[in-house]
Design an enzyme around this catalytic site. Structure first.
Site, PDB file in Angstrom:
ATOM      1  N   ARG A 166      53.230  41.510  38.066  1.00 58.64           N
ATOM      2  CA  ARG A 166      52.607  41.664  39.114  1.00 58.64           C
ATOM      3  C   ARG A 166      53.616  41.451  40.171  1.00 58.64           C
ATOM      4  O   ARG A 166      53.553  41.813  41.317  1.00 58.64           O
ATOM      5  CB  ARG A 166      51.418  40.682  39.008  1.00 58.64           C
ATOM      6  CG  ARG A 166      50.565  40.453  40.611  1.00 58.64           C
ATOM      7  CD  ARG A 166      49.140  39.867  40.457  1.00 58.64           C
ATOM      8  NE  ARG A 166      49.408  38.820  39.887  1.00 58.64           N
ATOM      9  CZ  ARG A 166      48.458  37.667  39.659  1.00 58.64           C
ATOM     10  NH1 ARG A 166      47.172  38.250  39.692  1.00 58.64           N
ATOM     11  NH2 ARG A 166      48.629  36.506  39.261  1.00 58.64           N
ATOM     12  N   TYR A 167      54.439  40.422  39.876  1.00 55.88           N
ATOM     13  CA  TYR A 167      55.485  39.915  40.897  1.00 55.88           C
ATOM     14  C   TYR A 167      56.903  41.013  40.416  1.00 55.88           C
ATOM     15  O   TYR A 167      57.062  41.092  39.145  1.00 55.88           O
ATOM     16  CB  TYR A 167      55.824  38.306  40.712  1.00 55.88           C
ATOM     17  CG  TYR A 167      54.745  37.570  41.175  1.00 55.88           C
ATOM     18  CD1 TYR A 167      54.450  37.422  42.630  1.00 55.88           C
ATOM     19  CD2 TYR A 167      53.809  37.155  40.271  1.00 55.88           C
ATOM     20  CE1 TYR A 167      53.332  36.799  43.013  1.00 55.88           C
ATOM     21  CE2 TYR A 167      52.897  36.407  40.528  1.00 55.88           C
ATOM     22  CZ  TYR A 167      52.390  36.137  42.012  1.00 55.88           C
ATOM     23  OH  TYR A 167      51.289  35.577  42.357  1.00 55.88           O
ATOM     24  N   ARG A 170      59.237  38.621  37.620  1.00 58.12           N
ATOM     25  CA  ARG A 170      58.638  37.822  36.410  1.00 58.12           C
ATOM     26  C   ARG A 170      57.380  38.500  35.844  1.00 58.12           C
ATOM     27  O   ARG A 170      56.750  39.190  36.469  1.00 58.12           O
ATOM     28  CB  ARG A 170      58.450  36.548  36.920  1.00 58.12           C
ATOM     29  CG  ARG A 170      57.594  36.335  38.077  1.00 58.12           C
ATOM     30  CD  ARG A 170      57.780  34.926  38.766  1.00 58.12           C
ATOM     31  NE  ARG A 170      56.882  34.729  40.051  1.00 58.12           N
ATOM     32  CZ  ARG A 170      57.234  35.259  41.148  1.00 58.12           C
ATOM     33  NH1 ARG A 170      58.498  35.918  41.313  1.00 58.12           N
ATOM     34  NH2 ARG A 170      56.328  34.847  42.154  1.00 58.12           N
ATOM     35  N   CYS A 179      42.629  29.307  22.265  1.00 58.43           N
ATOM     36  CA  CYS A 179      42.821  27.637  22.942  1.00 58.43           C
ATOM     37  C   CYS A 179      42.160  26.719  22.108  1.00 58.43           C
ATOM     38  O   CYS A 179      41.142  26.886  21.305  1.00 58.43           O
ATOM     39  CB  CYS A 179      42.124  27.703  24.471  1.00 58.43           C
ATOM     40  SG  CYS A 179      42.914  28.783  25.664  1.00 58.43           S
ATOM     41  N   CYS A 183      37.975  25.565  28.611  1.00 59.54           N
ATOM     42  CA  CYS A 183      37.631  25.184  29.810  1.00 59.54           C
ATOM     43  C   CYS A 183      36.374  26.316  30.440  1.00 59.54           C
ATOM     44  O   CYS A 183      36.615  27.492  30.378  1.00 59.54           O
ATOM     45  CB  CYS A 183      38.449  25.147  30.835  1.00 59.54           C
ATOM     46  SG  CYS A 183      39.957  24.245  30.456  1.00 59.54           S
ATOM     47  N   CYS A 186      37.434  28.895  32.848  1.00 59.00           N
ATOM     48  CA  CYS A 186      38.547  29.725  32.598  1.00 59.00           C
ATOM     49  C   CYS A 186      38.706  31.041  33.289  1.00 59.00           C
ATOM     50  O   CYS A 186      37.839  31.912  33.254  1.00 59.00           O
ATOM     51  CB  CYS A 186      38.795  29.712  31.073  1.00 59.00           C
ATOM     52  SG  CYS A 186      40.129  30.759  30.668  1.00 59.00           S
ATOM     53  N   ARG A 188      40.403  33.603  32.218  1.00 58.93           N
ATOM     54  CA  ARG A 188      40.740  34.570  31.275  1.00 58.93           C
ATOM     55  C   ARG A 188      39.535  34.887  30.380  1.00 58.93           C
ATOM     56  O   ARG A 188      39.801  35.189  29.108  1.00 58.93           O
ATOM     57  CB  ARG A 188      42.160  34.242  30.650  1.00 58.93           C
ATOM     58  CG  ARG A 188      43.239  34.314  31.410  1.00 58.93           C
ATOM     59  CD  ARG A 188      44.703  35.006  30.739  1.00 58.93           C
ATOM     60  NE  ARG A 188      45.768  34.988  31.982  1.00 58.93           N
ATOM     61  CZ  ARG A 188      46.457  34.054  32.118  1.00 58.93           C
ATOM     62  NH1 ARG A 188      46.392  32.962  31.056  1.00 58.93           N
ATOM     63  NH2 ARG A 188      47.397  34.295  33.077  1.00 58.93           N
ATOM     64  N   ASP A 347      38.934  30.355  40.575  1.00 59.80           N
ATOM     65  CA  ASP A 347      38.786  31.760  40.417  1.00 59.80           C
ATOM     66  C   ASP A 347      37.504  32.041  40.231  1.00 59.80           C
ATOM     67  O   ASP A 347      36.567  31.449  39.493  1.00 59.80           O
ATOM     68  CB  ASP A 347      39.514  32.310  39.253  1.00 59.80           C
ATOM     69  CG  ASP A 347      41.204  32.175  39.507  1.00 59.80           C
ATOM     70  OD1 ASP A 347      41.678  32.528  40.900  1.00 59.80           O
ATOM     71  OD2 ASP A 347      41.856  31.921  38.664  1.00 59.80           O
ATOM     72  N   ASP A 384      44.783  32.336  44.219  1.00 59.06           N
ATOM     73  CA  ASP A 384      45.157  33.568  43.545  1.00 59.06           C
ATOM     74  C   ASP A 384      44.467  34.545  44.074  1.00 59.06           C
ATOM     75  O   ASP A 384      43.434  34.758  43.344  1.00 59.06           O
ATOM     76  CB  ASP A 384      45.074  33.379  41.924  1.00 59.06           C
ATOM     77  CG  ASP A 384      46.391  33.947  41.235  1.00 59.06           C
ATOM     78  OD1 ASP A 384      46.907  34.983  41.812  1.00 59.06           O
ATOM     79  OD2 ASP A 384      46.876  33.423  40.132  1.00 59.06           O
ATOM     80  N   LYS A 391      49.536  34.743  44.322  1.00 58.64           N
ATOM     81  CA  LYS A 391      49.176  33.184  44.803  1.00 58.64           C
ATOM     82  C   LYS A 391      49.568  33.464  46.237  1.00 58.64           C
ATOM     83  O   LYS A 391      50.557  33.744  46.595  1.00 58.64           O
ATOM     84  CB  LYS A 391      50.092  32.346  44.106  1.00 58.64           C
ATOM     85  CG  LYS A 391      49.578  32.403  42.551  1.00 58.64           C
ATOM     86  CD  LYS A 391      50.353  31.052  41.824  1.00 58.64           C
ATOM     87  CE  LYS A 391      50.179  31.386  40.370  1.00 58.64           C
ATOM     88  NZ  LYS A 391      50.660  32.586  39.689  1.00 58.64           N
TER      89      LYS A 391
END
Length: 424
Positions: A166-167, A170, A179, A183, A186, A188, A347, A384, A391
């Site tokens: 996206r950037y 990176r 995981c 959470c 989350c 994702r 998010d 984000d 971000k």
């Protein structure tokens, strides 16, 4: 505890890695010497790991036959994780709001809580901060306006399997869908805990080739899921491959493992990580109660190995949306050599409205920290942007405009000062 049928997937990935072993001949990017130097550790039995008094009491009550050696074995922690409402009822008295998800199709995540992290939740009321982050409630079933499964549009920005670019300089490398704790907020939920959760070495090849072919990529963020839940051999293989790419300058690992599964930060893992500097780690902290003796020791091991540590904290309603709670967290992080890095606006995934605060709350917290504590203790508040905008940092209104050639600047006390700003 019983091992659920779905547990077979992760047990296979951790214990029997026949399907996911690297190719019999090393690929060109990694020397034979590097691959043969990988040592499969005897797990964590030989590591001296602190056990807090709270954990010891929890063990005596709920796992009376378990030795300290077993408790400190991260494989044991994963295998004995809480994975259902029925199992939760053994440790906490559930409310109607928590029980009401039974039999419903939760479109977000399954339950997973390590015994260690469960020890922090047990004995606390339903409004306890850490409890609300990991135990599902009926509110998760209610989707609000603007809530979508992939709010950051990561799948749209994926030019190769498991890569998000996206950037400009990176990429995000999603190395696993597993995981050690899920959470409830989350971002994702669209890709974690789906089908075979550990992707394996073969599945990484297309992503590694993409990075090799794109010389503008100087920074690789290894994430998931949680990459530190993978076996040592897989972690070393991936880091060795990435470090062989000449234009990759830094590697970052994003993880919550040091917080929810500190037993995973073994001597053997640390010895692997420190071979691949410059290597950074972003750790997902939520609340000051997570800074236990076990977590403090895990951070110390990582920091002593030369890794710069940063924290990424999601702002959550009724959990950490308070200046004093956040100040206690960031102070505790700095004492453990973890630099507060990002404070994220939550998010908008489906069923997240009960977690999300107004943006003004994040600005209030930054204003309550800036000038009132060390600059190192103040994270950057970011959103984000939905749709893949990246971000976007937000700050309180310190800049108050111009007057007679002077910029008007408001300090942390609310006083306004002038700075000469009439140069061309």
């Amino acid at each position: 505890m019983e091992t659920h049928e779905n547990e077979l997937c992760i047990v296979h990935d951790l214990m029997n890695q026949d399907d996911d072993e690297p190719p019999p001949k090393p690929v060109q990017s990694v020397s034979s010497q590097q691959l043969h130097s990988v040592t499969i550790p005897q797990r964590s039995e030989k590591d001296k790991t602190v056990i807090s008094e709270r954990s010891k009491v929890f063990m005596e009550i709920f796992f009376p036959g378990v030795s300290e050696k077993e408790w400190n074995n991260w494989h044991w922690q994963i295998k004995n994780s809480v994975r259902s409402i029925d199992q939760l009822e053994r440790f906490v008295h559930l409310t109607e709001n928590e029980i009401s998800v039974v039999g419903k199709k939760i479109h977000t995540l399954p339950i997973r809580i390590t015994p260690y992290y469960m020890s922090l939740i047990t004995g606390n009321d339903p409004e306890y901060a850490l409890r609300k982050t990991l135990i599902p409630v009926f509110d998760e079933l209610i989707s609000g306006a603007g809530e979508i499964l992939d709010p950051l549009s990561e799948e749209h920005h994926s030019p190769a399997p498991n890569i998000v670019h996206r950037y400009p300089d990176r990429v995000l490398f999603l190395t696993t869908g597993f995981c050690s704790a899920y959470c409830r907020y989350c971002t994702r939920t669209h890709m974690v805990a789906k089908e075979k959760t550990h992707m394996g070495i073969k599945a990484w090849e297309a992503g590694i080739r993409y990075i090799e072919e794109h010389h503008e990529v100087r920074d690789v963020i290894v994430s998931g899921g949680d990459p530190l839940t993978m076996p040592d051999f897989h972690i070393e293989y991936l880091l060795a491959r990435l470090r062989q790419i000449s234009h990759v300058e830094i590697i970052r690992i994003g993880s919550k493992v040091p917080v929810v599964l500190p037993q995973r930060i073994t001597k053997s893992l640390v010895n692997i990580l420190k071979k691949y500097h410059p290597l950074f780690m972003s750790i997902h902290f939520t609340h000051p109660d997570e800074l236990t003796p076990e977590v403090n020791e895990a951070c110390e091991k990582l920091a002593n190995a030369g890794m710069p540590l940063g924290s990424q904290t999601v702002l959550l309603k009724g959990i950490n949306d308070d200046v004093e709670i956040m100040k206690k967290l960031v102070h505790g992080l700095l004492k453990n050599r973890v630099r507060p890095y990002y404070l994220y606006q939550c998010d908008p995934i489906p069923g997240s409205s009960h977690f999300r605060t107004p943006i003004s709350k994040g600005l209030e917290i930054i204003k309550g920290l800036r000038g009132h504590t060390s600059g190192y203790a103040v994270p950057q508040f970011v959103i984000d942007a939905p749709g893949g905008g990246g971000k976007i940092p937000l700050l309180p209104e310190y800049y108050q405009g111009h007057e007679d050639g002077y910029a008007k600047l408001m300090n942390y006390e609310g006083r306004v000062f002038g700075y000469p700003d009439d140069v061309e």
